[in-house]
Write an enzyme that holds these catalytic residues in place. Sequence first.
Site, PDB file in Angstrom:
ATOM      1  N   LEU A  30       0.818  -1.220   0.000  1.00 35.19           N
ATOM      2  CA  LEU A  30       0.000   0.000   0.000  1.00 35.19           C
ATOM      3  C   LEU A  30       0.847   1.264   0.000  1.00 35.19           C
ATOM      4  O   LEU A  30       1.878   1.346   0.661  1.00 35.19           O
ATOM      5  CB  LEU A  30      -0.916   0.022   1.231  1.00 35.19           C
ATOM      6  N   HIS A  34      -3.316   3.999  -2.722  1.00 35.92           N
ATOM      7  CA  HIS A  34      -4.301   3.120  -2.084  1.00 35.92           C
ATOM      8  C   HIS A  34      -5.002   3.834  -0.933  1.00 35.92           C
ATOM      9  O   HIS A  34      -6.204   3.642  -0.714  1.00 35.92           O
ATOM     10  CB  HIS A  34      -3.617   1.864  -1.516  1.00 35.92           C
TER      11      HIS A  34
END
Length: 278
Positions: A30, A34
């Site tokens: 991530l 994200h």
Amino acid sequence: MKVVQTADAFRAELSTAERPVGLVPTMGALHAGHMALLHRARSANATLAATIFVNPAQFGPQEDFLAYPRDTEADLSQMESAGVDVVFTPALEEVYPRGFDTYVDVGRIATRLEGEFRPGHFRGVATVVSKLLAIARPDRAYFGQKDAQQCLVVKQLNAELNLGAEIVVVPTVREDDGLAVSSRNVYLSPDERKAALVLHRSLSLARRLLEEGGSNAEEIRRQMRTLIDEKPLARIDYVSIADTTTLDELDQITGSALVSLAVRIGNVRLIDNITLGD
Ligand code: PAF
């Protein structure tokens, strides 16, 4: 935050969850892009679901499936901080059990651009996204504009397979100097990181040329290519100015246009895009 490993458990959690349910599918690793998806989904839905699954079906044989960055512990703690309620972290066999042989092929738009350079990529994306939407049955699912063609592929499969989600496209997150945030940026050496700025610069050049009255798409593509070719570390896969829904290459820019490109910086393949004439 609940973490579940099976499709049955994920579906069971969401079938009784407060609606609307927002879903953010990810392959982990991530980053700020994200987080923007998660924040947007958190603010619009009563329940926030996410997935972490590095999908082998969307990687070609020469691509970085094994080397793809993985750090599930860090991903889970970021998801928790973003207010995720349920995370699905399936093992490979949960998504593709032995003998699995059903794939989703979205057709024409998937054969263009990324589809041409990464054969089979969108078949893998479409298959896993269809499965995730079928399991989770979300009201909304969130995808990043950086993968503009993926967004079109997902919208098409969602509509044509009657999966019933609203597909929400979230703007690209950029570093201060304009580089689009991507999980693959970690592979760039300091020199490559500098050279990678040419993607954003060439998109900005396209915007400027259009603002100055240039509407000949081939001339804009030519000037973008020239700018990129000045960087010895950069090798172009494609520079495209296309219709925003069909991805047909344009001769003239008269309405909106998707300007997109894929460039290899050393061994790292980067993509980026902007929409012009919105
Ligand atoms: O964009 C991604 O991270 C992936 O393509 C997705 C949508 C999670 C499917 O594996």
